[in-house]
Design an enzyme around this catalytic site. Structure first.
Site, PDB file in Angstrom:
ATOM      1  N   MET A  81     -12.451  -6.432 -30.607  1.00 41.12           N
ATOM      2  CA  MET A  81     -11.583  -5.813 -29.639  1.00 41.12           C
ATOM      3  C   MET A  81     -12.193  -4.660 -28.891  1.00 41.12           C
ATOM      4  SD  MET A  81      -9.374  -5.318 -32.478  1.00 41.12           S
ATOM      5  CE  MET A  81     -10.784  -4.239 -32.615  1.00 41.12           C
ATOM      6  N   PRO A  82     -13.525  -4.615 -28.836  1.00 39.20           N
ATOM      7  CA  PRO A  82     -14.098  -3.458 -28.130  1.00 39.20           C
ATOM      8  C   PRO A  82     -13.763  -3.487 -26.634  1.00 39.20           C
ATOM      9  CG  PRO A  82     -15.758  -4.584 -29.458  1.00 39.20           C
ATOM     10  CD  PRO A  82     -14.560  -5.485 -29.385  1.00 39.20           C
ATOM     11  N   ILE A  83     -13.800  -2.293 -26.054  1.00 42.26           N
ATOM     12  CA  ILE A  83     -13.695  -2.153 -24.596  1.00 42.26           C
ATOM     13  C   ILE A  83     -14.944  -1.407 -24.132  1.00 42.26           C
ATOM     14  CG2 ILE A  83     -12.382  -1.188 -22.664  1.00 42.26           C
ATOM     15  CD1 ILE A  83      -9.935  -1.077 -24.609  1.00 42.26           C
TER      16      ILE A  83
END
Lengths: 78, 78, 78, 78, 78, 78
Positions: free
Chosen positions: D1-3
């Protein structure tokens, strides 16, 4: 004093539309400000909302520009 | 190495102007970089400044788009 | 309604100190709010300031964690 | 779920070009998503990438708008 | 694929509490994701929410650290 | 002068670890800085990288705190 930042792709919700409408933006502002009031008791006047519209070519998902990502998803599940 | 991000609505400061001027932007860059130098001793060369201009329709305050919020404030206090 | 975000590494300005002091933070808040007032005419009450302190291990410059980058710079120019 | 958020000045890499190309953007999206997969084991599908192009007049370095900063650097070292 | 970032001061809503509770955070996540679904038709699974809690000493309003700002407001209107 | 911001949940990659390691952070910094150099020709020295670790309770996906979202996904596909 909360700040809510909403980042979305710059595209319309209805076929043939290319932008968020003023009504949709107002609904996002109203809804998120009321959420902060209802959950944390923050007065409406103390909340800022910033909507950032990002060109679809500047948004990536799955290692691809998002429109390419969507095309592949559809073809995989189609 | 500080990063200063300044978010403002995209509108001019003088009546009839629609944008920040280059001079205003340069003053924001100079002032915030000097602030970091004066308060924390950061060399000017190690500070980045990013100015983000946000359309007024994309900025919310008090649960409303900001121009609507301003109109109501004026009429309340007028 | 401006929002000023100031990102700095989490470290003190004086030898042997590990954190920004409350006085330094207050000076950053005061200085950046006054800058927006002086340059763009924004009332002090309409500006938010957020200071984000970032661990030095989480900040990169020159392709390296910042403390390693500083060590190499010093040895190069020493 | 990295941004992953990539902020760059809005200018081309080749002489006479004024914008990042779609190919360059796709390469940034692919490269940063693969980096998160290779270093932290994050699946490609769980990473979002947002590229923010900032007008050169809105980017400051060394207390100056970045193009002025570059001119002075060149003249100092030339 | 929207990203919602909610920045609030790190403090509890009830007297004597010092932090947001897990229930409050879950309510913010649920509410903002549903807002994007209801207003823009975004599937819940495509929305990320990030809650950033900011120490009160790192948040400024009215040119002052926020707790000092609140104290003055109360004494002015009291 | 690019700025790369990498937001990830604060959790280790190996079982029983609770944090990103210094080596993982250095690899993210190196990799993203080299990406900007290789794709856009940006010198390593002109790129800042900021890694933001977000508590899992503060990250939402699918309308739920991310750990709850993961649990449901596993049970649905298990």
């Amino acid at each position: 004093m909360p700040i809510v930042t909403i980042q979305v792709t710059r595209e319309g919700t209805a076929p043939g539309t290319a932008l968020l409408t003023a009504e949709e933006k107002a609904a996002l502002i109203k809804g998120s400000s009321e959420l902060l009031r209802d959950v944390l008791g923050k007065p409406l006047d103390s909340t800022f909302v910033v909507i950032e519209e990002v060109d679809t070519g500047n948004w990536g998902w799955g290692g691809l520009p998002v429109q390419e990502f969507r095309r592949r998803r559809v073809s995989q599940t189609g």
